[in-house]
Design a protein around this motif. Structure first.
Motif, PDB file in Angstrom:
ATOM      1  N   GLU A  46      -3.528  16.850  15.399  1.00  0.00           N
ATOM      2  CA  GLU A  46      -3.463  16.739  13.942  1.00  0.00           C
ATOM      3  C   GLU A  46      -4.358  15.619  13.428  1.00  0.00           C
ATOM      4  OE1 GLU A  46       0.670  16.242  13.157  1.00  0.00           O
ATOM      5  OE2 GLU A  46       1.192  18.087  14.248  1.00  0.00           O
TER       6      GLU A  46
ATOM      7  N   VAL B 200      -7.480  15.843  10.816  1.00  0.00           N
ATOM      8  CA  VAL B 200      -7.538  15.008   9.609  1.00  0.00           C
ATOM      9  C   VAL B 200      -8.831  14.196   9.582  1.00  0.00           C
ATOM     10  CG1 VAL B 200      -6.496  12.986   8.491  1.00  0.00           C
ATOM     11  CG2 VAL B 200      -5.053  14.893   9.226  1.00  0.00           C
TER      12      VAL B 200
ATOM     13  N   PRO C  57      -6.908  13.126   0.976  1.00  0.00           N
ATOM     14  CA  PRO C  57      -5.478  13.455   1.075  1.00  0.00           C
ATOM     15  C   PRO C  57      -4.862  13.664  -0.311  1.00  0.00           C
ATOM     16  CG  PRO C  57      -5.845  11.121   1.483  1.00  0.00           C
ATOM     17  CD  PRO C  57      -7.199  11.741   1.405  1.00  0.00           C
TER      18      PRO C  57
ATOM     19  N   TYR D 285      -6.365  17.825   1.126  1.00  0.00           N
ATOM     20  CA  TYR D 285      -5.536  18.326   2.228  1.00  0.00           C
ATOM     21  C   TYR D 285      -4.181  17.639   2.211  1.00  0.00           C
ATOM     22  CZ  TYR D 285      -6.290  13.988   4.823  1.00  0.00           C
ATOM     23  OH  TYR D 285      -6.302  12.667   5.213  1.00  0.00           O
TER      24      TYR D 285
ATOM     25  N   HIS E  71      -1.106  16.652   5.113  1.00  0.00           N
ATOM     26  CA  HIS E  71      -0.747  16.580   6.525  1.00  0.00           C
ATOM     27  C   HIS E  71       0.764  16.525   6.631  1.00  0.00           C
ATOM     28  CE1 HIS E  71      -0.720  14.050  10.485  1.00  0.00           C
ATOM     29  NE2 HIS E  71      -0.449  15.321  10.715  1.00  0.00           N
ATOM     30  N   LYS E  72       1.362  17.551   7.255  1.00  0.00           N
ATOM     31  CA  LYS E  72       2.802  17.640   7.456  1.00  0.00           C
ATOM     32  C   LYS E  72       3.547  17.764   6.129  1.00  0.00           C
ATOM     33  CE  LYS E  72       3.449  17.444  11.948  1.00  0.00           C
ATOM     34  NZ  LYS E  72       3.908  18.630  12.677  1.00  0.00           N
TER      35      LYS E  72
ATOM     36  N   ASP F 224       1.305  22.132   9.548  1.00  0.00           N
ATOM     37  CA  ASP F 224       0.738  20.901  10.104  1.00  0.00           C
ATOM     38  C   ASP F 224      -0.319  20.305   9.190  1.00  0.00           C
ATOM     39  OD1 ASP F 224       2.353  20.883  12.382  1.00  0.00           O
ATOM     40  OD2 ASP F 224       1.029  22.266  13.428  1.00  0.00           O
ATOM     41  N   VAL F 225      -1.296  21.122   8.793  1.00  0.00           N
ATOM     42  CA  VAL F 225      -2.336  20.654   7.875  1.00  0.00           C
ATOM     43  C   VAL F 225      -2.668  21.789   6.909  1.00  0.00           C
ATOM     44  CG1 VAL F 225      -4.632  19.637   7.615  1.00  0.00           C
ATOM     45  CG2 VAL F 225      -3.324  19.209   9.715  1.00  0.00           C
TER      46      VAL F 225
ATOM     47  N   CYS G 192      -1.218  23.345  14.523  1.00  0.00           N
ATOM     48  CA  CYS G 192      -1.725  22.723  15.745  1.00  0.00           C
ATOM     49  C   CYS G 192      -0.741  23.006  16.880  1.00  0.00           C
ATOM     50  CB  CYS G 192      -1.890  21.226  15.549  1.00  0.00           C
ATOM     51  SG  CYS G 192      -3.133  20.787  14.302  1.00  0.00           S
TER      52      CYS G 192
END
Length: 298
Positions: free
Chosen positions: A162, A166, A176, A193, A195-196, A210-211, A225
Protein backbone atom coordinates in the motif's frame (compact mmCIF):
# COMPACT_ATOMS: atom_id res chain seq x y z
CA UNK A 1 -0.73 -3.62 -28.27
CA UNK A 2 -2.54 -5.09 -25.26
CA UNK A 3 -1.52 -3.24 -22.07
CA UNK A 4 0.44 -5.34 -19.56
CA UNK A 5 -2.36 -5.25 -16.96
CA UNK A 6 -4.65 -7.10 -19.40
CA UNK A 7 -2.28 -9.20 -21.52
CA UNK A 8 -2.46 -12.88 -20.52
CA UNK A 9 1.11 -13.74 -21.45
CA UNK A 10 2.48 -10.71 -19.60
CA UNK A 11 0.40 -11.45 -16.50
CA UNK A 12 1.49 -15.11 -16.37
CA UNK A 13 5.14 -14.06 -16.74
CA UNK A 14 4.79 -11.47 -13.97
CA UNK A 15 3.12 -14.02 -11.67
CA UNK A 16 6.19 -16.25 -12.07
CA UNK A 17 8.46 -13.24 -11.46
CA UNK A 18 6.53 -12.42 -8.28
CA UNK A 19 7.03 -15.99 -7.09
CA UNK A 20 10.78 -15.79 -7.74
CA UNK A 21 10.96 -12.44 -5.91
CA UNK A 22 9.14 -13.99 -2.96
CA UNK A 23 11.55 -16.95 -2.87
CA UNK A 24 14.56 -14.67 -3.12
CA UNK A 25 13.35 -12.73 -0.09
CA UNK A 26 13.01 -15.75 2.18
CA UNK A 27 15.63 -15.69 4.93
CA UNK A 28 15.62 -18.64 7.38
CA UNK A 29 17.57 -16.73 10.03
CA UNK A 30 15.33 -13.65 10.05
CA UNK A 31 12.18 -15.75 9.71
CA UNK A 32 13.31 -18.00 12.56
CA UNK A 33 13.78 -15.00 14.85
CA UNK A 34 10.30 -13.70 14.00
CA UNK A 35 8.83 -17.17 14.58
CA UNK A 36 10.44 -17.55 18.01
CA UNK A 37 9.28 -14.05 18.97
CA UNK A 38 5.71 -14.98 17.98
CA UNK A 39 5.98 -18.27 19.88
CA UNK A 40 7.26 -16.56 23.04
CA UNK A 41 4.59 -13.86 22.87
CA UNK A 42 1.77 -16.35 22.37
CA UNK A 43 3.03 -18.63 25.15
CA UNK A 44 3.18 -15.75 27.63
CA UNK A 45 -0.27 -14.50 26.61
CA UNK A 46 -1.59 -18.06 26.75
CA UNK A 47 -0.40 -18.59 30.34
CA UNK A 48 -1.77 -15.22 31.49
CA UNK A 49 -5.21 -15.75 29.96
CA UNK A 50 -5.44 -19.29 31.26
CA UNK A 51 -4.61 -18.08 34.77
CA UNK A 52 -7.28 -15.37 34.48
CA UNK A 53 -9.88 -17.85 33.24
CA UNK A 54 -9.21 -20.94 35.35
CA UNK A 55 -6.73 -20.02 38.02
CA UNK A 56 -7.22 -16.81 39.97
CA UNK A 57 -10.33 -15.58 38.23
CA UNK A 58 -13.66 -16.50 36.75
CA UNK A 59 -14.09 -17.95 33.27
CA UNK A 60 -17.29 -15.94 32.76
CA UNK A 61 -15.59 -12.71 33.88
CA UNK A 62 -12.60 -13.31 31.58
CA UNK A 63 -14.91 -13.82 28.59
CA UNK A 64 -17.04 -10.80 29.51
CA UNK A 65 -13.92 -8.60 29.65
CA UNK A 66 -12.79 -9.42 26.11
CA UNK A 67 -14.19 -11.69 23.42
CA UNK A 68 -10.64 -12.25 22.14
CA UNK A 69 -10.06 -14.93 24.77
CA UNK A 70 -12.54 -17.26 23.04
CA UNK A 71 -10.04 -17.84 20.22
CA UNK A 72 -7.69 -19.30 22.82
CA UNK A 73 -10.43 -21.24 24.62
CA UNK A 74 -11.61 -22.91 21.41
CA UNK A 75 -8.12 -24.38 20.98
CA UNK A 76 -8.37 -25.96 24.43
CA UNK A 77 -11.44 -28.07 23.77
CA UNK A 78 -11.20 -31.75 22.93
CA UNK A 79 -11.24 -31.71 19.97
CA UNK A 80 -10.51 -28.04 19.14
CA UNK A 81 -13.67 -26.33 17.88
CA UNK A 82 -13.77 -24.15 14.77
CA UNK A 83 -15.69 -20.88 14.83
CA UNK A 84 -18.57 -22.44 12.91
CA UNK A 85 -18.71 -25.45 15.23
CA UNK A 86 -18.65 -23.23 18.29
CA UNK A 87 -21.43 -21.06 16.85
CA UNK A 88 -23.60 -24.16 16.48
CA UNK A 89 -23.02 -25.06 20.11
CA UNK A 90 -23.45 -21.48 21.35
CA UNK A 91 -25.78 -19.42 19.09
CA UNK A 92 -25.50 -16.43 21.44
CA UNK A 93 -21.80 -16.08 20.60
CA UNK A 94 -20.70 -13.64 17.88
CA UNK A 95 -17.65 -14.55 15.78
CA UNK A 96 -16.68 -10.91 15.42
CA UNK A 97 -15.94 -10.55 19.14
CA UNK A 98 -12.80 -12.67 18.73
CA UNK A 99 -11.22 -10.21 16.32
CA UNK A 100 -12.52 -7.01 17.92
CA UNK A 101 -11.82 -8.09 21.50
CA UNK A 102 -14.83 -6.11 22.64
CA UNK A 103 -16.58 -6.80 25.93
CA UNK A 104 -19.40 -9.35 26.05
CA UNK A 105 -22.56 -9.02 28.13
CA UNK A 106 -22.47 -11.17 31.26
CA UNK A 107 -25.48 -13.26 30.22
CA UNK A 108 -23.85 -14.21 26.91
CA UNK A 109 -20.46 -14.65 28.57
CA UNK A 110 -22.02 -17.19 30.93
CA UNK A 111 -23.50 -19.12 27.99
CA UNK A 112 -20.10 -19.17 26.27
CA UNK A 113 -18.40 -20.27 29.49
CA UNK A 114 -20.88 -23.14 29.90
CA UNK A 115 -19.98 -24.50 26.45
CA UNK A 116 -16.25 -24.18 27.15
CA UNK A 117 -16.57 -25.96 30.48
CA UNK A 118 -18.41 -28.87 28.84
CA UNK A 119 -15.86 -29.24 26.04
CA UNK A 120 -12.53 -28.26 27.56
CA UNK A 121 -9.80 -30.90 27.52
CA UNK A 122 -9.32 -32.05 31.15
CA UNK A 123 -5.58 -32.45 30.54
CA UNK A 124 -5.35 -28.67 30.10
CA UNK A 125 -6.82 -28.05 33.54
CA UNK A 126 -4.64 -30.77 35.04
CA UNK A 127 -1.56 -29.21 33.46
CA UNK A 128 -2.51 -25.79 34.79
CA UNK A 129 -2.89 -27.15 38.32
CA UNK A 130 0.37 -29.11 38.20
CA UNK A 131 2.60 -26.63 36.41
CA UNK A 132 2.76 -28.67 33.19
CA UNK A 133 0.80 -26.32 30.97
CA UNK A 134 3.62 -25.99 28.45
CA UNK A 135 3.71 -29.75 28.03
CA UNK A 136 -0.01 -30.44 27.64
CA UNK A 137 -0.82 -27.28 25.69
CA UNK A 138 2.09 -27.35 23.22
CA UNK A 139 -0.25 -28.04 20.29
CA UNK A 140 -2.64 -25.11 20.90
CA UNK A 141 0.27 -22.76 21.59
CA UNK A 142 1.90 -23.79 18.32
CA UNK A 143 -1.35 -23.31 16.36
CA UNK A 144 -1.97 -19.85 17.78
CA UNK A 145 1.68 -18.83 17.29
CA UNK A 146 1.54 -19.91 13.66
CA UNK A 147 -1.66 -17.93 13.12
CA UNK A 148 -0.03 -14.84 14.64
CA UNK A 149 3.17 -15.31 12.63
CA UNK A 150 1.30 -15.63 9.32
CA UNK A 151 -1.02 -12.72 10.09
CA UNK A 152 1.86 -10.43 11.07
CA UNK A 153 3.79 -11.40 7.94
CA UNK A 154 0.84 -10.72 5.64
CA UNK A 155 0.03 -7.46 7.41
CA UNK A 156 3.59 -6.17 7.05
CA UNK A 157 3.77 -7.18 3.39
CA UNK A 158 0.36 -5.68 2.58
CA UNK A 159 1.31 -2.47 4.34
CA UNK A 160 4.46 -2.31 2.24
CA UNK A 161 2.38 -2.78 -0.93
CA UNK A 162 0.00 0.00 0.00
CA UNK A 163 2.79 2.44 0.87
CA UNK A 164 4.52 1.70 -2.45
CA UNK A 165 1.27 2.46 -4.32
CA UNK A 166 0.77 5.69 -2.34
CA UNK A 167 4.38 6.73 -3.07
CA UNK A 168 3.79 6.16 -6.81
CA UNK A 169 0.56 8.16 -6.73
CA UNK A 170 2.26 11.09 -5.05
CA UNK A 171 5.16 10.88 -7.48
CA UNK A 172 2.60 11.23 -10.28
CA UNK A 173 1.05 14.29 -8.64
CA UNK A 174 -1.95 12.73 -6.88
CA UNK A 175 -2.84 14.28 -3.52
CA UNK A 176 -4.47 12.66 -0.48
CA UNK A 177 -8.15 13.40 0.06
CA UNK A 178 -9.84 13.59 3.44
CA UNK A 179 -10.96 10.09 4.44
CA UNK A 180 -14.70 9.45 4.34
CA UNK A 181 -17.00 6.76 3.04
CA UNK A 182 -17.09 6.64 -0.74
CA UNK A 183 -20.70 6.59 -1.92
CA UNK A 184 -20.30 8.31 -5.30
CA UNK A 185 -17.54 8.06 -7.94
CA UNK A 186 -16.69 11.74 -7.49
CA UNK A 187 -16.34 11.47 -3.69
CA UNK A 188 -12.56 11.10 -4.02
CA UNK A 189 -12.05 13.77 -6.68
CA UNK A 190 -9.93 13.82 -9.82
CA UNK A 191 -6.20 13.73 -9.09
CA UNK A 192 -6.73 12.65 -5.48
CA UNK A 193 -6.62 9.36 -3.57
CA UNK A 194 -7.79 7.80 -0.31
CA UNK A 195 -5.77 5.17 1.55
CA UNK A 196 -7.84 2.73 3.64
CA UNK A 197 -11.42 3.89 3.55
CA UNK A 198 -14.85 2.29 3.17
CA UNK A 199 -16.62 1.91 -0.14
CA UNK A 200 -20.40 1.56 -0.48
CA UNK A 201 -21.32 -0.96 -3.16
CA UNK A 202 -24.50 -2.61 -4.38
CA UNK A 203 -27.40 -3.21 -1.97
CA UNK A 204 -25.88 -0.55 0.33
CA UNK A 205 -23.19 -2.98 1.51
CA UNK A 206 -19.82 -1.55 2.53
CA UNK A 207 -16.30 -2.91 2.26
CA UNK A 208 -12.85 -1.53 2.91
CA UNK A 209 -10.82 -0.48 -0.12
CA UNK A 210 -7.04 -0.33 0.19
CA UNK A 211 -6.47 2.60 -2.17
CA UNK A 212 -9.15 4.53 -4.08
CA UNK A 213 -7.89 6.77 -6.89
CA UNK A 214 -9.95 9.59 -8.43
CA UNK A 215 -9.49 9.72 -12.21
CA UNK A 216 -10.50 12.34 -14.80
CA UNK A 217 -14.15 12.59 -15.81
CA UNK A 218 -15.54 11.43 -12.46
CA UNK A 219 -14.10 7.94 -12.87
CA UNK A 220 -12.61 5.88 -10.06
CA UNK A 221 -9.99 3.16 -9.65
CA UNK A 222 -10.48 0.89 -6.61
CA UNK A 223 -7.18 -0.86 -5.84
CA UNK A 224 -6.90 -3.95 -3.64
CA UNK A 225 -3.43 -4.96 -2.39
CA UNK A 226 -3.09 -8.72 -1.94
CA UNK A 227 -0.21 -10.82 -0.59
CA UNK A 228 -0.14 -14.61 -0.83
CA UNK A 229 2.38 -17.08 0.60
CA UNK A 230 1.26 -20.05 -1.49
CA UNK A 231 -0.86 -20.92 -4.51
CA UNK A 232 -3.70 -22.31 -2.40
CA UNK A 233 -3.88 -19.13 -0.34
CA UNK A 234 -4.00 -17.09 -3.55
CA UNK A 235 -7.45 -18.53 -4.36
CA UNK A 236 -8.89 -16.84 -1.27
CA UNK A 237 -7.17 -13.54 -2.05
CA UNK A 238 -8.44 -13.55 -5.63
CA UNK A 239 -11.98 -14.49 -4.57
CA UNK A 240 -12.00 -11.55 -2.16
CA UNK A 241 -11.12 -9.13 -4.97
CA UNK A 242 -13.78 -10.60 -7.28
CA UNK A 243 -16.45 -10.39 -4.60
CA UNK A 244 -15.70 -6.71 -4.03
CA UNK A 245 -15.53 -6.02 -7.78
CA UNK A 246 -18.98 -7.49 -8.31
CA UNK A 247 -20.52 -5.35 -5.59
CA UNK A 248 -18.70 -2.16 -6.53
CA UNK A 249 -19.28 -2.38 -10.26
CA UNK A 250 -22.97 -3.22 -9.81
CA UNK A 251 -23.25 0.03 -7.92
CA UNK A 252 -21.14 2.24 -10.19
CA UNK A 253 -21.04 0.59 -13.59
CA UNK A 254 -18.54 1.74 -16.19
CA UNK A 255 -17.24 4.73 -14.22
CA UNK A 256 -15.43 2.39 -11.83
CA UNK A 257 -12.53 0.04 -12.49
CA UNK A 258 -11.30 -2.52 -9.98
CA UNK A 259 -7.56 -3.15 -9.80
CA UNK A 260 -5.41 -5.58 -7.84
CA UNK A 261 -1.78 -5.14 -6.82
CA UNK A 262 -0.36 -8.62 -6.18
CA UNK A 263 2.78 -10.01 -4.58
CA UNK A 264 4.09 -13.35 -3.39
CA UNK A 265 2.98 -16.71 -4.73
CA UNK A 266 -0.09 -16.25 -6.91
CA UNK A 267 -0.99 -19.09 -9.26
CA UNK A 268 -0.97 -17.79 -12.88
CA UNK A 269 -4.45 -19.30 -13.38
CA UNK A 270 -5.76 -17.12 -10.55
CA UNK A 271 -4.13 -14.03 -12.02
CA UNK A 272 -5.81 -14.79 -15.35
CA UNK A 273 -9.10 -15.38 -13.54
CA UNK A 274 -8.92 -11.81 -12.25
CA UNK A 275 -8.14 -10.38 -15.67
CA UNK A 276 -10.89 -12.40 -17.38
CA UNK A 277 -13.44 -10.78 -15.07
CA UNK A 278 -12.37 -7.23 -15.80
CA UNK A 279 -9.86 -6.61 -13.00
CA UNK A 280 -6.71 -4.69 -13.97
CA UNK A 281 -3.81 -6.64 -12.47
CA UNK A 282 -0.53 -5.09 -11.33
CA UNK A 283 2.44 -6.49 -9.38
CA UNK A 284 4.37 -5.04 -6.45
CA UNK A 285 7.76 -6.09 -7.79
CA UNK A 286 7.17 -4.01 -10.94
CA UNK A 287 4.74 -1.12 -10.58
CA UNK A 288 5.51 0.20 -14.06
CA UNK A 289 2.22 -1.27 -15.29
CA UNK A 290 0.31 0.78 -12.74
CA UNK A 291 2.36 3.84 -13.66
CA UNK A 292 1.45 3.36 -17.33
CA UNK A 293 -2.21 2.84 -16.49
CA UNK A 294 -2.43 6.00 -14.37
CA UNK A 295 -0.46 8.07 -16.86
CA UNK A 296 -3.03 7.17 -19.51
CA UNK A 297 -6.03 8.19 -17.38
CA UNK A 298 -5.42 11.90 -17.01
Amino acid sequence: MIPPWLDSASLARQANEAREAYLAGLDPIAAGKRWHAALDEVAADFARKLKDAFGDGSLTDAIAESGAIVELLRQLTAPPLSQDQFKLLCPAWSKGTEKSGRAIANVKAKQIADVIERWIDPRILDGLRNGRIGEVAAGPIYILARQKFETDRRTAAARGQELAVVALLEELGYEPADLREIDQPWTVGSGRYMHKTTFRGAAQSTAEVDVAVGLAGGRLLALECKVSNDATNSIKRVNDVLKKRESWEKGYGGVLTTGAVLSGVIAPRDVLRLASQGVCVFFSHDLDGLRQYLSGQS
